[in-house]
Enzyme design. Sequence first.
Site, PDB file in Angstrom:
ATOM      1  N   ASN A 181       1.535  -0.045   5.579  1.00 11.78           N
ATOM      2  CA  ASN A 181       2.036  -0.727   4.392  1.00 11.78           C
ATOM      3  C   ASN A 181       2.955  -1.851   4.860  1.00 11.78           C
ATOM      4  O   ASN A 181       3.916  -1.582   5.565  1.00 11.78           O
ATOM      5  CB  ASN A 181       2.798   0.256   3.507  1.00 11.78           C
ATOM      6  CG  ASN A 181       3.482  -0.423   2.322  1.00 11.78           C
ATOM      7  OD1 ASN A 181       4.485   0.068   1.826  1.00 11.78           O
ATOM      8  ND2 ASN A 181       2.959  -1.533   1.866  1.00 11.78           N
ATOM      9  N   GLY A 182       2.625  -3.065   4.497  1.00 11.23           N
ATOM     10  CA  GLY A 182       3.450  -4.195   4.913  1.00 11.23           C
ATOM     11  C   GLY A 182       2.589  -5.340   5.373  1.00 11.23           C
ATOM     12  O   GLY A 182       1.389  -5.358   5.120  1.00 11.23           O
ATOM     13  N   CYS A 229       0.817  -1.198   0.000  1.00  7.97           N
ATOM     14  CA  CYS A 229       0.000   0.000   0.000  1.00  7.97           C
ATOM     15  C   CYS A 229       0.854   1.253   0.000  1.00  7.97           C
ATOM     16  O   CYS A 229       2.069   1.192  -0.022  1.00  7.97           O
ATOM     17  CB  CYS A 229      -0.874   0.025   1.252  1.00  7.97           C
ATOM     18  SG  CYS A 229      -1.828  -1.482   1.453  1.00  7.97           S
ATOM     19  N   TYR A 246      10.307  -2.800  -9.464  1.00 13.30           N
ATOM     20  CA  TYR A 246       8.975  -2.654 -10.052  1.00 13.30           C
ATOM     21  C   TYR A 246       8.078  -1.658  -9.353  1.00 13.30           C
ATOM     22  O   TYR A 246       7.411  -0.840  -9.985  1.00 13.30           O
ATOM     23  CB  TYR A 246       8.255  -4.009 -10.057  1.00 13.30           C
ATOM     24  CG  TYR A 246       6.797  -3.889 -10.423  1.00 13.30           C
ATOM     25  CD1 TYR A 246       6.420  -3.679 -11.744  1.00 13.30           C
ATOM     26  CD2 TYR A 246       5.812  -3.931  -9.442  1.00 13.30           C
ATOM     27  CE1 TYR A 246       5.087  -3.526 -12.079  1.00 13.30           C
ATOM     28  CE2 TYR A 246       4.474  -3.782  -9.778  1.00 13.30           C
ATOM     29  CZ  TYR A 246       4.117  -3.575 -11.094  1.00 13.30           C
ATOM     30  OH  TYR A 246       2.805  -3.416 -11.422  1.00 13.30           O
ATOM     31  N   GLY A 255      -1.703   1.397  -4.730  1.00 17.62           N
ATOM     32  CA  GLY A 255      -2.946   0.755  -4.323  1.00 17.62           C
ATOM     33  C   GLY A 255      -4.144   1.414  -4.951  1.00 17.62           C
ATOM     34  O   GLY A 255      -4.298   2.635  -4.890  1.00 17.62           O
TER      35      GLY A 255
END
Length: 485
Positions: free
Chosen positions: A112-113, A11, A255, A38
């Site tokens: 995030n994670g 995210c 990426y 996201g």
Amino acid sequence: MHHGEGPTEKCGVVGVALADREAARPLYYSLYALQHRGQDSAGIVTHDGFQQHGHVEMGLVGDAFGPEDLEDLKGSAGIGHVRYPTEGGVNASCAQPFSVSFKSGALGLAHNGNLVNTGELRDELESLGHAFTSDGDTEVIAHDLARNLLDSDLIRAVKRTMGRIHGSYALTVMHDDAVLGVRDPRGNRPLCLGELEDGYVLASESAAIDTLDGELIRDVRPGELVVLESDGSGYDSYRLFEEETSAHCFFEHVYFARPDSVIDDRLVYEARRNLGRALWDESGIDTDVVMPVPDSGRAFASGYADAAGEVDADVEFAEGLMKNRYVGRTFIMPTQDERERAVRLKLNPIRSTVEGRTVTLIDDSIVRGTTSTQLVDLLRDAGAEEVHLRIGAPPIVAPCYMGIDMATREELVAADRSTEEVRAAVGADSLSYLSIDAVADAIGQSRADLCLGCVTGAYPFDVDGEETDREIDRPVTSGGEPADD
Ligand code: 5GP
Ligand code: MG
């Protein structure tokens, strides 16, 4: 998911504290800048000094907020979140920021994670009377923190929670009108700190800071807590945990992150060009035309073509695949059939750059192999003599438990195939990946400081049923009192 740890989340998070201006707009703009992280849901939580305001909705940032919603988000401090779609599909109960009110105040959390001990912690907290509304790990962090805040100050409460949660997390947190940023002790997911004309900002990526005309100060360090002054006048830093090695996600550089973001002092675009050059050095092949898979292969292909051009001045660098910019990322498609259709919808060859020629097609990664298979096919149909595939990352052989929702082992084309077998599966004339050492080199980090789980199958965290690649102690506190730096 086999270890039942709730949805994996990859995210974008953000937090701002401003002197004398509503935070809603800057948060909204920075979520726009992080939209690539996201597309599932978007949310903002602010605090006006008296109470918390929140708006969280499914969908893209531009659809999730109307002018009235932003108007209602009062206060000069806030946090925001964009959430990546997960295997389980769209799930409103996992949309963030997660907010909870409790005895010692209001808490908002954007994560995030992915934690690897969610189940354990949830059981423990449930037995203490906490009730959960989602199966996500973020809610567990929120409850644990709320609990610790009942009998300790903010810094100690965060430290205690960090000592209990294991796995990967970059968090922005609001406790009443205080905005915090926290990064796990191995710094798995990115988080950076920036200065605005009238305040400070925390964000997953520096591109969000640029959007606000701010200056990147630095990355938040692994194990660090950054507390923004509510009036935007400054920030305090506490290094709460220190590990010997980091476990930065190399895939951010390959990426995930925007090419115009700076991670660990390195522009992602430059890292990707370096990766492309390294690819030429390791496995360059004679060709008429070097062609990127848009958009993810562009920087790689330009680095590769530069290096190739130094050897053979006739090599052409061309865009041979036209992208329909209105088609979202292929991974959003839940079934394999839809994914295949999406590739065809998304990319169409430009015949004149392909016909009768030897093509080297460059992409950042192969996950399931859908994109490569379809594109090799497409280029052959458009008249390519030969199609050589060069990939700017090592073979992805194992799942990610750290927040990038890639695929399961069964779906990964390279999980149980040699490179020659993958080549045959995607139908290319030749295929080469990049070595792990070249990746570490190109992004300027030592191998020991990277999370390489998806390319080695050994993880820097304690994942059920998987190997680890280092000594894993449950985090040990660095000791001593929290100190400013
Ligand atoms: P494949 O088609 O092999 O399954 O996936 C490879 C393609 O998907 C590459 O073009 C790469 O840029 C992209 N890709 C790699 N990882 C991810 C990811 O986590 N999410 C999305 N949406 N795309 C990805
Ligand atoms: Mg791609």
